[in-house]
Design a protein around this motif. Structure first.
Motif, PDB file in Angstrom:
ATOM      1  N   LYS A   1       8.843   0.654  -5.387  1.00 35.26           N
ATOM      2  CA  LYS A   1       9.066  -0.779  -5.358  1.00 35.26           C
ATOM      3  C   LYS A   1      10.464  -1.147  -5.846  1.00 35.26           C
ATOM      4  O   LYS A   1      11.072  -2.092  -5.357  1.00 35.26           O
ATOM      5  N   GLY A   2      10.950  -0.415  -6.796  1.00 37.84           N
ATOM      6  CA  GLY A   2      12.264  -0.720  -7.340  1.00 37.84           C
ATOM      7  C   GLY A   2      13.392   0.095  -6.723  1.00 37.84           C
ATOM      8  O   GLY A   2      14.530   0.029  -7.183  1.00 37.84           O
ATOM      9  N   ARG A   3      13.069   0.854  -5.690  1.00 41.27           N
ATOM     10  CA  ARG A   3      14.087   1.713  -5.077  1.00 41.27           C
ATOM     11  C   ARG A   3      15.091   0.870  -4.300  1.00 41.27           C
ATOM     12  O   ARG A   3      14.733   0.015  -3.504  1.00 41.27           O
ATOM     13  N   LYS A   4      16.363   1.103  -4.546  1.00 41.52           N
ATOM     14  CA  LYS A   4      17.413   0.384  -3.839  1.00 41.52           C
ATOM     15  C   LYS A   4      17.882   1.210  -2.650  1.00 41.52           C
ATOM     16  O   LYS A   4      18.232   2.375  -2.806  1.00 41.52           O
ATOM     17  N   PRO A   5      17.858   0.614  -1.454  1.00 38.62           N
ATOM     18  CA  PRO A   5      18.306   1.360  -0.269  1.00 38.62           C
ATOM     19  C   PRO A   5      19.793   1.671  -0.339  1.00 38.62           C
ATOM     20  O   PRO A   5      20.579   0.914  -0.919  1.00 38.62           O
ATOM     21  N   THR A   6      20.158   2.766   0.232  1.00 42.83           N
ATOM     22  CA  THR A   6      21.565   3.177   0.265  1.00 42.83           C
ATOM     23  C   THR A   6      22.067   3.170   1.703  1.00 42.83           C
ATOM     24  O   THR A   6      21.279   3.227   2.654  1.00 42.83           O
ATOM     25  N   ALA A   7      23.360   3.087   1.847  1.00 46.65           N
ATOM     26  CA  ALA A   7      23.963   3.110   3.173  1.00 46.65           C
ATOM     27  C   ALA A   7      23.760   4.480   3.805  1.00 46.65           C
ATOM     28  O   ALA A   7      23.858   5.514   3.131  1.00 46.65           O
ATOM     29  N   LEU A   8      23.468   4.497   5.100  1.00 47.74           N
ATOM     30  CA  LEU A   8      23.205   5.749   5.805  1.00 47.74           C
ATOM     31  C   LEU A   8      24.115   5.873   7.021  1.00 47.74           C
ATOM     32  O   LEU A   8      24.548   4.881   7.607  1.00 47.74           O
TER      33      LEU A   8
ATOM     34  N   SER B   1     -11.020   1.561  -0.087  1.00 48.83           N
ATOM     35  CA  SER B   1      -9.984   0.902  -0.880  1.00 48.83           C
ATOM     36  C   SER B   1      -8.606   1.094  -0.270  1.00 48.83           C
ATOM     37  O   SER B   1      -8.319   2.122   0.351  1.00 48.83           O
ATOM     38  N   GLU B   2      -7.734   0.090  -0.471  1.00 49.36           N
ATOM     39  CA  GLU B   2      -6.363   0.201  -0.011  1.00 49.36           C
ATOM     40  C   GLU B   2      -5.604   1.149  -0.936  1.00 49.36           C
ATOM     41  O   GLU B   2      -5.746   1.084  -2.160  1.00 49.36           O
ATOM     42  N   PRO B   3      -4.775   2.035  -0.375  1.00 47.70           N
ATOM     43  CA  PRO B   3      -3.984   2.922  -1.234  1.00 47.70           C
ATOM     44  C   PRO B   3      -2.986   2.110  -2.051  1.00 47.70           C
ATOM     45  O   PRO B   3      -2.452   1.101  -1.587  1.00 47.70           O
ATOM     46  N   ILE B   4      -2.763   2.527  -3.261  1.00 48.18           N
ATOM     47  CA  ILE B   4      -1.836   1.835  -4.155  1.00 48.18           C
ATOM     48  C   ILE B   4      -0.404   2.246  -3.810  1.00 48.18           C
ATOM     49  O   ILE B   4      -0.084   3.429  -3.763  1.00 48.18           O
ATOM     50  N   PHE B   5       0.455   1.242  -3.561  1.00 49.20           N
ATOM     51  CA  PHE B   5       1.853   1.544  -3.232  1.00 49.20           C
ATOM     52  C   PHE B   5       2.542   2.079  -4.486  1.00 49.20           C
ATOM     53  O   PHE B   5       2.474   1.461  -5.549  1.00 49.20           O
ATOM     54  N   PRO B   6       3.192   3.217  -4.395  1.00 53.40           N
ATOM     55  CA  PRO B   6       3.825   3.815  -5.587  1.00 53.40           C
ATOM     56  C   PRO B   6       4.822   2.867  -6.236  1.00 53.40           C
ATOM     57  O   PRO B   6       5.725   2.349  -5.557  1.00 53.40           O
ATOM     58  N   LYS B   7       4.644   2.600  -7.526  1.00 50.55           N
ATOM     59  CA  LYS B   7       5.522   1.657  -8.212  1.00 50.55           C
ATOM     60  C   LYS B   7       6.959   2.165  -8.265  1.00 50.55           C
ATOM     61  O   LYS B   7       7.899   1.372  -8.346  1.00 50.55           O
ATOM     62  N   GLU B   8       7.125   3.478  -8.175  1.00 47.97           N
ATOM     63  CA  GLU B   8       8.482   4.019  -8.198  1.00 47.97           C
ATOM     64  C   GLU B   8       9.291   3.582  -6.976  1.00 47.97           C
ATOM     65  O   GLU B   8      10.519   3.486  -7.024  1.00 47.97           O
TER      66      GLU B   8
END
Length: 381
Positions: free
Chosen positions: A49-56, A40-47
């Motif tokens: 999916k909604g993460r907004k990238p920040t400037a680095l 089975s394919e691993p389930i991508f963590p739903k947490e």
């Protein structure tokens, strides 16, 4: 499984055959991670999916790496560091740094700048963000070819076909439209198309209005472009073709797949009807034309003299002969030029123009809006 099943006694292992009579024990079943099948394919963590990238910002002994998350941040960096090198797919910068000892002190990834990935379809054409991948561009062009009337997307179809043979799929998946343009390689497969098709480049900078430069005027010399150090390529506007406008791509490489061009070209012609010498006689003449080549000079070039020989002239054999003669002044690769094979490259340039002439004749004669009387009967084909 137990490695000592002969005496029928349990060895104490979780997967002992003696304990389970040949069936996997409950302990072995636990190794399947709560009942999930190994296939089975691993389930991508739903947490995530909604993460907004920040400037680095990551600093090192050799360079500083930035990851802006909007256009304003990127323009601020470009204004503060005139030597800032933008990185999309890293298919060019990575080579320069690893094999050409290019020392870039400031690098900025453009992958998280949404303004560079915008796509807009208008009644005049499409505007594609500089951060769109080449795969994404090809898909967009093919979508428009399927959706729009055929005559409007002749340039799009040509560009999509050129992209089909552009590098390999892995490169197209990460390489960007803007990266290919701004690199200004003299053998770029796409830049001659943008030049010939009348594309326009939009440049952005902090505190200034966006500036537009025709693709035909953008390339100044070997890897030199009409773009200030504080500017960046924002988008490329590619126009639709008209009902009597034709466009075609050309490329000759040592092999067809995944190889750089020896010579490439983009060509476009717009025809219009004019009254002939006799009453009721109509002929088609060249109203506008664009012919651009790569691989024949230190930069992608427009064949200005050949274009001048075509403008205002009927689309016939005599006009083609005059254009081919003028092309010899536009494209004259010396035997000692970088890359060699001067005579061969000159011949390729001439053959592309001849093929384009035949291409337009064939399409014109098979299009219901044209008829054979538009062209002189002495023409071949």
């Amino acid at each position: 499984m137990c490695d000592k099943p002969a005496d029928g006694k349990c060895c104490g292992g979780g997967g002992c055959a003696a304990k389970s009579n040949g069936e996997p024990s409950p302990a072995a079943a636990d190794d399947n991670h709560d009942g999930v099948k190994p296939s089975s394919e691993p389930i991508f963590p739903k947490e995530l999916k909604g993460r907004k990238p920040t400037a680095l910002r990551l600093s090192g002994p050799l360079c500083t790496w930035y990851r802006p998350t909007n256009l304003e941040q990127l323009l601020t960096l470009k204004s503060a560091h005139n030597d800032l090198k933008l990185v999309g797919g890293n298919s060019e910068v990575g080579i320069e740094m690893k094999f050409k000892d290019a020392g870039y002190r400031h690098l900025a990834a453009v992958t998280h700048v949404p303004e560079l990935s915008k796509i807009r379809v208008t009644d005049r054409g499409i505007e594609v963000g500089a951060g769109v991948t080449l795969t994404g561009l090809q898909e967009l062009l093919l979508q428009q070819v399927a959706k729009q009337p055929p005559h409007k997307t002749r340039g799009f179809a040509a560009a999509a076909e050129q992209l089909r043979w552009f590098a390999g799929r892995q490169i197209r998946n990460v390489g960007t439209l803007g990266g290919n343009v701004a690199t200004a390689s003299p053998i770029s497969d796409l830049n001659p198309l943008w030049m010939a098709f009348g594309a326009v480049f939009r440049l952005a900078s902090q505190g200034r209005q966006a500036r537009e430069v025709p693709a035909s005027k953008f390339f100044l010399g070997y890897r030199k472009v009409d773009m200030a150090p504080w500017e960046l390529l924002l988008s490329v506007r590619i126009p639709f073709t008209g009902p009597s406008e034709f466009a075609k791509e050309f490329k000759q490489a040592p092999r067809r797949d995944d190889d750089i061009a020896i010579v490439n070209a983009g060509m476009r012609v717009s025809l219009e009807q004019q009254a002939g010498a006799e009453a009721g006689d109509q002929t088609w003449v060249v109203a506008d034309v664009g012919i651009a080549y790569g691989g024949v000079a230190p930069k992608s070039i427009m064949a200005e003299k050949a274009m001048a020989a075509l403008r205002g002239q009927p689309w016939c054999q005599e006009t083609l002969d005059a254009a081919l003669a003028a092309l010899g002044e536009d494209v004259n690769v010396a035997p000692t030029a970088p890359g060699g094979r001067g005579e061969y490259r000159n011949s390729l340039a001439a053959s592309f123009l001849f093929k384009f002439y035949v291409h337009v004749r064939v399409l014109s004669l098979t299009d219901q809006s044209f008829c054979t009387t538009h062209f002189t009967s002495s023409d071949p084909g």
